[in-house]
Design a protein around this motif. Structure first.
Motif, mmCIF file in Angstrom:
data_model
loop_
_atom_site.group_PDB
_atom_site.id
_atom_site.type_symbol
_atom_site.label_atom_id
_atom_site.label_comp_id
_atom_site.label_asym_id
_atom_site.label_seq_id
_atom_site.Cartn_x
_atom_site.Cartn_y
_atom_site.Cartn_z
ATOM 1 N N THR A 92 0.829 -1.204 0.000
ATOM 2 C CA THR A 92 0.000 0.000 0.000
ATOM 3 C C THR A 92 0.864 1.255 0.000
ATOM 4 O OG1 THR A 92 -1.758 -1.167 1.187
ATOM 5 C CG2 THR A 92 -1.817 1.233 1.253
ATOM 6 N N ILE A 93 1.912 1.250 0.814
ATOM 7 C CA ILE A 93 2.825 2.406 0.853
ATOM 8 C C ILE A 93 3.491 2.597 -0.506
ATOM 9 C CG2 ILE A 93 5.009 3.228 1.829
ATOM 10 C CD1 ILE A 93 4.110 1.932 4.507
ATOM 11 N N ARG A 116 1.818 8.879 -6.522
ATOM 12 C CA ARG A 116 2.285 10.265 -6.423
ATOM 13 C C ARG A 116 3.298 10.581 -7.517
ATOM 14 N NH1 ARG A 116 3.281 10.741 0.075
ATOM 15 N NH2 ARG A 116 1.093 10.731 0.678
ATOM 16 N N VAL A 117 4.192 9.647 -7.790
ATOM 17 C CA VAL A 117 5.192 9.857 -8.846
ATOM 18 C C VAL A 117 4.507 9.942 -10.200
ATOM 19 C CG1 VAL A 117 7.132 8.782 -10.066
ATOM 20 C CG2 VAL A 117 7.115 8.830 -7.578
ATOM 21 N N ALA A 172 2.853 13.291 -10.470
ATOM 22 C CA ALA A 172 3.846 14.342 -10.674
ATOM 23 C C ALA A 172 4.355 14.323 -12.107
ATOM 24 C CB ALA A 172 4.992 14.176 -9.681
ATOM 25 N N LEU A 173 4.611 13.141 -12.639
ATOM 26 C CA LEU A 173 5.078 13.041 -14.018
ATOM 27 C C LEU A 173 4.006 13.501 -15.002
ATOM 28 C CD1 LEU A 173 7.013 9.650 -13.919
ATOM 29 C CD2 LEU A 173 7.977 11.950 -14.109
ATOM 30 N N ALA A 174 2.758 13.120 -14.742
ATOM 31 C CA ALA A 174 1.667 13.549 -15.620
ATOM 32 C C ALA A 174 1.501 15.070 -15.573
ATOM 33 C CB ALA A 174 0.372 12.857 -15.232
ATOM 34 N N ASP A 175 1.563 15.646 -14.369
ATOM 35 C CA ASP A 175 1.482 17.109 -14.250
ATOM 36 C C ASP A 175 2.630 17.775 -14.988
ATOM 37 O OD1 ASP A 175 -0.802 16.927 -12.760
ATOM 38 O OD2 ASP A 175 0.173 17.319 -10.830
ATOM 39 N N ASP A 176 3.831 17.250 -14.787
ATOM 40 C CA ASP A 176 5.001 17.818 -15.449
ATOM 41 C C ASP A 176 4.863 17.728 -16.963
ATOM 42 O OD1 ASP A 176 7.749 18.929 -15.360
ATOM 43 O OD2 ASP A 176 8.246 17.001 -16.322
#
Length: 136
Positions: free
Chosen positions: A58-59, A66-67, A70-74
């Protein structure tokens, strides 16, 4: 001929027999207790390992998500930057700006203004809706 059985030898044999029986019962009880403890501790170990494995997965999944975000946003911001600094691409605009934002988020109008205050992109969901100034 056998020697006569005395009270003392009979009681000694009785005590010895009872002691042997008690020792056998205690020995079997200890073996049963050890077996129960071993079985239950193995089950608890398996359950704890399964719980810890689930927690770690799960962690890792949360961090991976999250990664990915972040990559999609970038990637999205990089594409927008390249679009704003390059030639107009109507196909990209339709897939990523006005019509896409209207369909996905129900945003009626989209405006992109440069740092210099120049209108770089605009989209109206109803064509001609904002072309004329409002009447008094």
């Amino acid at each position: 001929m056998s020697p006569p059985t005395t009270y003392r030898s009979r009681s000694a044999r009785l005590v010895a027999g009872l002691a042997l029986t008690a020792a056998a019962i205690i020995g079997v009880s200890i073996l049963v207790i050890l077996w129960v403890l071993g079985t239950s501790s193995s089950a608890m170990d398996r359950a704890q390992n399964a719980g810890q494995t689930h927690l770690v997965r799960t962690i890792l999944k949360t961090r991976q998500d999250r990664v990915v975000m972040a990559l999609a946003d970038d990637a999205g911001w990089t594409e927008l930057f390249e679009y704003l600094n390059g030639p107009r691409n109507p196909t990209w605009e339709d897939e990523n700006l006005g019509p896409y934002l209207k369909q996905t988020f129900d945003i009626e109008d989209v405006f992109i203004v440069s740092r210099a205050g120049r209108l770089v992109y605009e989209y109206h969901s109803e064509p001609g809706a904002h072309d004329a100034p409002p009447r008094a």
